[in-house]
Each structure stands twice: as C-alpha cells, then as structure tokens.
Design an enzyme around this catalytic site. Structure first.
Site, mmCIF file in Angstrom:
data_model
loop_
_atom_site.group_PDB
_atom_site.id
_atom_site.type_symbol
_atom_site.label_atom_id
_atom_site.label_comp_id
_atom_site.label_asym_id
_atom_site.label_seq_id
_atom_site.Cartn_x
_atom_site.Cartn_y
_atom_site.Cartn_z
ATOM 1 N N ASP A 140 4.479 -5.206 -0.463
ATOM 2 C CA ASP A 140 3.788 -5.023 0.833
ATOM 3 C C ASP A 140 2.271 -5.069 0.663
ATOM 4 O OD1 ASP A 140 6.373 -4.572 1.740
ATOM 5 O OD2 ASP A 140 6.150 -2.393 1.808
ATOM 6 N N ASP B 203 0.512 -2.213 -1.741
ATOM 7 C CA ASP B 203 -0.356 -2.007 -0.572
ATOM 8 C C ASP B 203 -1.827 -2.267 -0.884
ATOM 9 O OD1 ASP B 203 2.083 -1.188 0.357
ATOM 10 O OD2 ASP B 203 1.344 0.590 1.375
#
Length: 486
Positions: free
Chosen positions: A349, A327
């Site tokens: 991600d 992230d």
C-alpha cells in the site's frame, strides 16, 4: 533473445514540465553557444550533416529507432528533454515520453540507438562534454558503454542511422543543442553560490525546517529553499499558512540530497509517522529524496512508516525519490498533485489516500521479493478522479506476485494508463480486495499498457478509446481553477 537488465533502486526518468528550472551542471562551452539547461527541450543537430536526431516514424513504442532527418523544431519526434539523473542526464523524447537507450546495454560500435520506456538504467544515462574542436557542440557519451552518439559515417542522407561509436571529437559525434519554444530560460543561482540550507554551516540555515520557519506567514510570493547535498535527519513540516514554497536539492541528482526520519505507526500512528508533512498549497519539491528508513521488520506491528504526507493543493514533485517500506506516500484528501520524472518504492500500500494525483513518467518499484500491493486508494465516491499512473514504469523484485491496488474505501479510483508493467504484476488478478471493499466495485481501470505484466482479461477492466478522453492528466488536475502544471 537478449534480456534488458532490470533497474531496481535508481530514480526514474520522464518528461519534466517546468515550474522552476535550474542550470544543469555541464562543462563550460568554449564560447557563448547555448548550454543545455535542466528540463530544457532541444533538437540535436549533427555537425556533419546539419540534420537532427529523429525517432523513426514518430514511433511512440519501445524499440523505435533513431535516425537523422531534416531539422523541424516543431516535430515532437525530434524534441528531447534533458533530465538530470545520478550525475549524468537522460534524453526523453517529447512525442513518445520514452528515453534514448543503448539496446540491451550493447558495447558494440555501430549499434543503432533506439528509444525505450524510461528506467534510468546506465544505458539510458548520458554525459555531455563540450567539444574542443567546435565552439557550439557537445559529445554525448553513454554511461553504460562509454561510446558516443554518432551520425553513422558522417552521412548527409536523411534516414541515416544514429549509432554509438568510440568517442572522438570529430564532426559526426558533435551535436548542437538547439532550444525549442519549450526550453526554459536559466534561473538565477543562489547569491555567490550560497545554499539556503547546509548542514555544514555554509548556508543561511543548518536545517530545512529552520529555513521553512523563516518564511513569512501567509506569503504570497514563491520562496525557493535550496539545499546543499547531504543527509538531513529531521521531521519536516510545511504548514498550511506557508504556501508557494519550493524545496530544491542542489546535487547532481536526487540521491545527493536526502531528507529522512524513522517514525512509524508503532509510535505515531500511520498518518503521523511521516518524515515530511506538506499542507501549504502550491508546494514544489525537486531533485531530492524524501525517505522514511524505519525497518518494517524491526517490530511485530505498526509497520506503516510514511515518507511524505502530502495534503496540499496544486503540489508538484519533480525528479524526486520517495523511499520507504509500507505506506511510503500518503496522498491525502486535500491533495491535487503532479509527480513527474520521479521514483517511488515500498512494500505494501505504498501509494495511498483519498487525494488526486497524476504520476507521470515515474518508476514505481515493489521492493519485496514476495510481492505486495502498490496502491490503497480511498477516493471519496463523489470525487471523479483519484490516482493516474501515466506513461510510468512499474517494476519489482518478484515475479507475478504484485497487485496494482486494493480499495481502502469502496469508491477508490485508480487508472494505469499507457504505462509499462513488468512481470512483477499478477497477470490473472492484478487487483485485490481490502476488508469489505471489493475491487470489482471500485473504479479500477487500465488503458493501453504494455509490458509482460499488461495482459488483458476479464479481471482487468479496460477503458475504451472514447472513455479515455475523459481520463487524461489534464482532466485529473484541472479542478475548478483549470490548473495544468503539464
């Protein structure tokens, strides 16, 4: 077949539309001749022939050869943008978006140069040295081979190859940078060279946050905060009531100025873990690194650790590195942003959120050898545009084990367009599911990608040429106000 070296953790090159320009730190010219400026666009004219470097046939693909041709300042195939990079410079062809490149890092004299997708490898980096024999020319030396760009044999013929040769300050290796209409004027440097921020006390402030705090609330004019090279360990916040702020690193490249912290989801939650939070509209960051150096292997949970939490309209990131693990980059719902000539890395991600962003001519790197998922978009179903990777380069340390994305929300919209996908991307199934959200019901698309990871099959929805007209960078960014940072 010789293989090109894989670039892992250097910032990416790309054409760089200009919002705020600065002078590139080049050797002083012996006279008042034009000195290349950062983000400037030029034709490169040979002192031996008067002709200009040209991409043969105006090719937009990899391996387009360079030769000289009668100068035409309106021809994109002859226009090259100077991009500061790791103490040297890239030369990005305006027509193709690809970089002047020494084939396979060759050290052979006479090797004809070509263009290739931008990676910021040494064979795409160049130093410029003012000629001592000519008052308005530069020698262009490869950071990889040490050889110089040359008009082969000093010929005056159109179509003559542009090659590399052992450097000598002679006419065929002397090049004049002729500005085009796209070249920005130099900006005024900080008074007396004093940076706004310097950790050693030589600036007006010692921390980036102190400089931001000093900006008047609800300012209506752009405020440029220059940051001296160094590492600044502090959470940085640009609040919504302080728009029009530019943060500019003063180093030779983005790796010289690092804004870093190490919060994580384990202690602050994912969205609260960022090293930098930006809510102020019309934000610009250039020539610096934003990093979260939390080690995801240091805890059993809460691995998410955001480098940049961007929640601002009309933001521009230029020549910026975003570093992290899981992230790395949160593109939040209020965001409309343009990122160019930059580099993003992570593991899982690492580009995510519900905002809209165009990532242009940027390298995106999956650093986990076992692979991961690049994007986790959560685009609201009613929003037409989410993430566009445009003429970018996707790399990784693994092979055939990385996904282009998964839908954090079922309406997720992601397009990889005219980008180079390396073999790190899963060929047969590049998209994957996330919980109850399935990739087949998301808006995941590709268009005219290249590279060994760009196979077309039934699991890879492709835009048609007619559909692609509605998925341009300008369409993504226009909004209701016609914003066009490109």
């Amino acid at each position: 077949m010789r293989h090109r070296s894989r670039w892992l953790r250097l910032a990416a090159l790309g054409a760089v539309p200009v919002v705020v320009a600065g002078i590139v730190n080049l050797p002083a010219s012996p006279s008042s001749a034009a000195v290349p400026v950062s983000n400037g666009v030029y034709t490169l004219a040979s002192a031996s022939s008067g002709k200009c470097v040209n991409v043969v046939g105006a090719s937009t693909g990899n391996a387009g050869l360079l030769a000289q041709l009668a100068c035409d300042t309106t021809a994109g195939s002859q226009q090259f943008r100077v991009v500061a990079q790791n103490g040297a410079y890239g030369l990005v062809n305006v027509n193709s978006g690809r970089c002047v490149d020494v084939p396979y890092s060759s050290t052979t004299s006479g090797e004809q140069l070509w263009q290739w997708g931008c990676h910021a490898e040494p064979n795409q980096r160049w130093t410029f040295t003012a000629s001592t024999a000519s008052t308005d020319r530069y020698l262009i030396r490869s950071a990889s081979s040490g050889l110089c760009v040359s008009n082969k044999d000093g010929s005056t013929s159109g179509g003559n190859p542009v090659v590399q040769e052992p450097c000598s300050d002679i006419a065929r290796m002397q090049w004049r940078f002729n500005p085009t209409g796209s070249t920005p004027p130099p900006t005024t440097p900080p008074p007396s060279g004093t940076p706004t921020v310097a950790a050693d006390g030589s600036g007006q402030y010692r921390t980036v946050q102190a400089a931001i705090d000093a900006v008047p609330t609800n300012n209506t004019q752009r405020v440029t905060i220059t940051i001296k090279p160094g590492t600044y360990r502090q959470v940085v916040r640009v609040p919504a009531n302080k728009p029009h702020i530019t943060l500019r690193g003063l180093g030779a490249g983005p790796s010289n100025t690092v804004l870093v912290f190490n919060n994580s989801a384990n202690s602050h939650g994912t969205s609260g873990s960022a090293s930098m939070f930006v809510d102020g509209a019309n934000f610009v960051a250039e020539n610096l690194t934003i990093s979260n150096d939390f080690d995801e292997n240091s805890t059993s949970s809460g691995h998410q650790a955001v480098a940049l939490h961007l929640n601002a309209d009309r933001a521009v990131l230029r020549n910026v590195r975003l570093l992290g693990d899981q992230d790395t980059f949160l593109v939040n719902d209020r965001t409309r942003a343009y990122m160019v000539n930059s580099y993003v890395e992570g593991t899982v991600d690492f580009i995510f959120g519900g905002g809209t962003i165009v990532i242009d001519r940027t390298t995106v790197h999956e650093k986990r050898s076992s692979g991961g998922t690049i994007t986790a978009a959560s685009t609201p179903a009613e929003k037409a545009y989410g993430f566009l990777f445009y003429r970018s380069t996707i790399t990784g340390t693994g092979s055939n084990n990385t996904n282009l994305g998964r839908p954090w929300r079922q309406g997720a919209q992601v397009l990889y367009r005219e980008s180079n996908l390396s073999g790190t991307i899963k060929n047969s199934e590049p998209w994957t599911n996330m919980g109850d959200s399935t990739w087949q019901n998301a808006r995941f698309l590709e268009y005219r990608n290249t590279g060994s990871g760009a196979t077309v099959n039934g699991n890879r929805p492709q835009l048609s040429d007619s559909q692609a007209a509605n998925y341009t960078p300008q369409r993504y960014l226009a909004g209701t106000d016609g914003w066009n940072p490109m």
